[in-house]
Each structure stands twice: as C-alpha cells, then as structure tokens.
Design an enzyme around this catalytic site. Structure first.
Site, PDB file in Angstrom:
ATOM      1  N   ASP A  10      41.099  38.789  41.950  1.00  0.00           N
ATOM      2  CA  ASP A  10      41.309  40.225  42.130  1.00  0.00           C
ATOM      3  C   ASP A  10      41.260  40.862  40.736  1.00  0.00           C
ATOM      4  OD1 ASP A  10      42.279  42.686  43.479  1.00  0.00           O
ATOM      5  OD2 ASP A  10      44.109  42.339  42.345  1.00  0.00           O
ATOM      6  N   SER A  11      41.333  42.176  40.700  1.00  0.00           N
ATOM      7  CA  SER A  11      41.361  42.867  39.411  1.00  0.00           C
ATOM      8  C   SER A  11      42.719  42.731  38.727  1.00  0.00           C
ATOM      9  CB  SER A  11      41.064  44.349  39.618  1.00  0.00           C
ATOM     10  OG  SER A  11      42.074  44.912  40.436  1.00  0.00           O
ATOM     11  N   TYR A  42      39.130  48.080  39.358  1.00  0.00           N
ATOM     12  CA  TYR A  42      37.811  47.850  39.957  1.00  0.00           C
ATOM     13  C   TYR A  42      37.338  49.086  40.738  1.00  0.00           C
ATOM     14  CZ  TYR A  42      37.375  42.776  39.099  1.00  0.00           C
ATOM     15  OH  TYR A  42      37.214  41.528  38.529  1.00  0.00           O
ATOM     16  N   GLY A  43      38.309  49.822  41.268  1.00  0.00           N
ATOM     17  CA  GLY A  43      37.982  50.964  42.136  1.00  0.00           C
ATOM     18  C   GLY A  43      37.180  52.060  41.450  1.00  0.00           C
ATOM     19  N   CYS A  73      40.199  40.967  47.054  1.00  0.00           N
ATOM     20  CA  CYS A  73      40.087  42.349  46.576  1.00  0.00           C
ATOM     21  C   CYS A  73      39.102  43.046  47.513  1.00  0.00           C
ATOM     22  CB  CYS A  73      39.552  42.340  45.151  1.00  0.00           C
ATOM     23  SG  CYS A  73      39.122  43.981  44.538  1.00  0.00           S
ATOM     24  N   ASN A  74      39.519  44.152  48.086  1.00  0.00           N
ATOM     25  CA  ASN A  74      38.641  44.870  49.019  1.00  0.00           C
ATOM     26  C   ASN A  74      37.426  45.456  48.306  1.00  0.00           C
ATOM     27  OD1 ASN A  74      40.276  45.403  51.830  1.00  0.00           O
ATOM     28  ND2 ASN A  74      41.652  45.142  50.103  1.00  0.00           N
ATOM     29  N   GLU A 155      49.697  47.928  39.705  1.00  0.00           N
ATOM     30  CA  GLU A 155      49.299  46.925  38.704  1.00  0.00           C
ATOM     31  C   GLU A 155      50.238  46.944  37.497  1.00  0.00           C
ATOM     32  OE1 GLU A 155      46.885  44.714  39.048  1.00  0.00           O
ATOM     33  OE2 GLU A 155      47.117  43.883  37.040  1.00  0.00           O
ATOM     34  N   CYS A 186      43.355  47.908  50.300  1.00  0.00           N
ATOM     35  CA  CYS A 186      43.327  47.523  48.884  1.00  0.00           C
ATOM     36  C   CYS A 186      44.434  46.484  48.775  1.00  0.00           C
ATOM     37  CB  CYS A 186      43.631  48.723  47.981  1.00  0.00           C
ATOM     38  SG  CYS A 186      44.049  48.262  46.279  1.00  0.00           S
ATOM     39  N   HIS A 188      46.350  45.601  46.589  1.00  0.00           N
ATOM     40  CA  HIS A 188      47.584  46.022  45.912  1.00  0.00           C
ATOM     41  C   HIS A 188      48.561  46.699  46.902  1.00  0.00           C
ATOM     42  CE1 HIS A 188      45.243  45.330  42.254  1.00  0.00           C
ATOM     43  NE2 HIS A 188      46.315  45.571  41.514  1.00  0.00           N
TER      44      HIS A 188
HETATM   45  N1  DGL Z   1      43.007  45.261  44.666  1.00  0.00           N
HETATM   46  C1  DGL Z   1      41.729  45.872  44.671  1.00  0.00           C
HETATM   47  C2  DGL Z   1      41.245  46.126  46.095  1.00  0.00           C
HETATM   48  O1  DGL Z   1      41.666  45.454  47.011  1.00  0.00           O
HETATM   49  C3  DGL Z   1      41.484  47.101  43.866  1.00  0.00           C
HETATM   50  C4  DGL Z   1      42.314  47.498  42.711  1.00  0.00           C
HETATM   51  C5  DGL Z   1      41.522  48.131  41.581  1.00  0.00           C
HETATM   52  O2  DGL Z   1      41.049  49.285  41.705  1.00  0.00           O
HETATM   53  O3  DGL Z   1      41.335  47.435  40.596  1.00  0.00           O
HETATM   54  O4  DGL Z   1      40.401  46.969  46.309  1.00  0.00           O
END
Ligand code: DGL
Length: 271
Positions: A10-11, A42-43, A73-74, A155, A186, A188
């Site tokens: 994941d990020s 990542y978003g 991670c989605n 995060e 997500c 998180h």
């Molecule tokens: N946890 C990540 C997800 O499921 C995204 C978090 C991020 O933006 O880094 O999309």
C-alpha cells in the site's frame, strides 16, 4: 503446499486494514508488508505513475520470494491490477472486486455509495467492477465520492478531534440518495470505521475480509497454502520514515511491527 510468504503493499499504513484480516483468515502464513510511504499519497498520482511504482514494488516482493501479492490499496488496484496480472506469473489479488461483490450481496435497495480517494472515484474503479459483476444491471446505482486528504490524515496518525470527525461527517453526507450500503473504498478508511459507522447507519463494507478470504481460496485451489502450524510473522519494508510508520501503525494493529526496514526503490523507478 508452499511455505513462502505472502506479499502485500500500500502507499503506507492502509494495508493494515487488510493484513489484520489476512492473519485472521490465514494465521499460519508469513507476510511481507511493503509500505510505500515515500510516495504517499497514491490518490494524487496518474495511472502511469502508479503502474511504475506498483511494478517496482512487485519486483521487490518477487525478489523476497513471495508466493502471491495482495494489492492492499484500492487506488493501486484500479490503476495497476490488470497491468500487474499481465506481467507476473504470481497470483496477484486486488481489493476492489472482493469489496464490490460484498456490497452487491448486502444491498437491498441497490443503491451503493463508495468513499475512496479522488483517483478511485474519478476512474470509477467500483462502478466498473459492479457493472461487470452484475452484467450491467442498470437498476443498480453506484455513487462514488473521493476525498483529497482523508487518507493522508490517517497516514500521519488520525486524531479523534472535532475537525477530523467533521471531515468524515461531510464525506458521508455527500450521498444525497438513500444508499443502504457504503463501501470504504480506500484501505486507510476501515482503520477509522467507527467514525464512518457513527454517521452512516446502513451496511458498511470493508473489502479487507473478503480480500483475505479470496486470497486463501486462490492459494487453496493452487495447493499453495502453508503446512506450517506455528503462527505467522510479518516483515516490513517501508520507503520513508520508519519511526513515523511504526508509531502510527501501533495504534492500528495488534500485530508485531518490530521486524521493520527502510528501503529505497528510487534506482528502479528511474530505470
Ligand atoms: N490506501 C490507498 C487506497 O486504498 C490510498 C491512499 C493514498 O492516497 O495514498 O486507495
């Protein structure tokens, strides 16, 4: 039988919502957790950037001899799951399809909301999957909303204060139609599921459990589950600020976080 570890990434700390479920479903497997905190969030990235990051991470995990990879991670799942599955022989499992299937099982009024990153919402990660699974059943309505900053707030160590609570209240309040099922799209977000549950009273879907079950089923079908019986261990590789990762993570999991190492994938990324 296969005693190699399962990789997941994941990020950052988001993958704990999946790892917590993986160890529940497969308590005798070992795991390698890759937290790409150096490239968070990542978003806000493009699909091309995400594909490049994800393939460097899967290369890293493959060098550690994992037997499968969970894209925990989605955002990475939408951007790169197909891309990765075409390029690697390893079983690679994403979180969107298990979450979408679970939402379809639970909804009664066929109105599903999805809270995710902006990337996942804009690229219709869940809508596309739900259409695929339901054979384009147009009686199902999917509403997708993205948050610019909620994943980053989690995060960096989510604090239960008025300001952060307001962010979740506003997020859930964006669904004006009477959705009966809300996907936490997500990884998180399930880490603060209690607050989502405070403001949304229907079914809440955390794709983590379904992803863990599907991972087990895939490994079982391929005869790749471990035959060990002595519990699990987890090794962590993080691309930035190990101490912060550890401090935040210890509030998100009961799993031991001591076997943790800082790594860089910059050389591979610039290749
Ligand atoms: N946890 C990540 C997800 O499921 C995204 C978090 C991020 O933006 O880094 O999309």
């Amino acid at each position: 039988m296969d005693n190699r570890p399962i990789g997941l990434f994941d990020s950052g700390v988001g993958a704990f919502s999946v790892l917590n479920k993986l160890v529940e479903v497969m308590p005798n497997e070992n795991y390698i957790y890759f937290g790409d905190s150096g490239h968070n969030p990542y978003g806000q990235k493009t699909a091309e950037e995400l594909q490049k990051l994800c393939s460097c991470i899967v290369d890293f995990l493959a060098r550690k001899e994992v037997k499968a990879v969970v894209v925990a991670c989605n955002t990475a799942t939408v951007a790169a799951l197909d891309y990765l599955q075409e390029r690697y022989y390893l079983p690679i499992i994403g979180v969107i399809n298990p979450g979408a299937k679970q939402a379809l099982r639970l909804t009664k009024n066929k109105k599903i909301g999805v809270c995710s990153t902006v990337f996942t919402a804009k690229t219709h990660g869940y809508l596309n999957d739900i259409n695929k699974i339901s054979n384009d059943d147009n009686t199902i309505k999917v509403y997708e909303e993205g948050s610019v900053n909620l994943a980053s707030i989690i995060e960096n160590g989510f604090e239960y204060n008025e300001e952060n609570e307001e962010i979740i209240k506003e997020f859930v309040g964006r669904f004006t139609d009477d959705i009966d099922t809300l996907i936490l799209g997500c990884t998180h977000y399930p880490l603060v599921e209690d607050l989502f549950a405070k403001y949304f009273k229907g079914n809440i879907v955390d794709p983590g459990m379904q992803t863990a079950i599907e991972t087990r089923d895939i490994l079982e079908t391929k005869n790749m589950l471990t035959d060990r019986n002595e519990g699990y261990n987890v090794k962590y590789y993080v691309t930035k600020d190990v101490e912060n990762f550890k401090n935040v993570a210890k509030n998100l999991t009961k799993i031991d976080i001591n076997d943790i190492h800082e790594v860089s994938i910059e050389a591979e990324l610039n290749n």
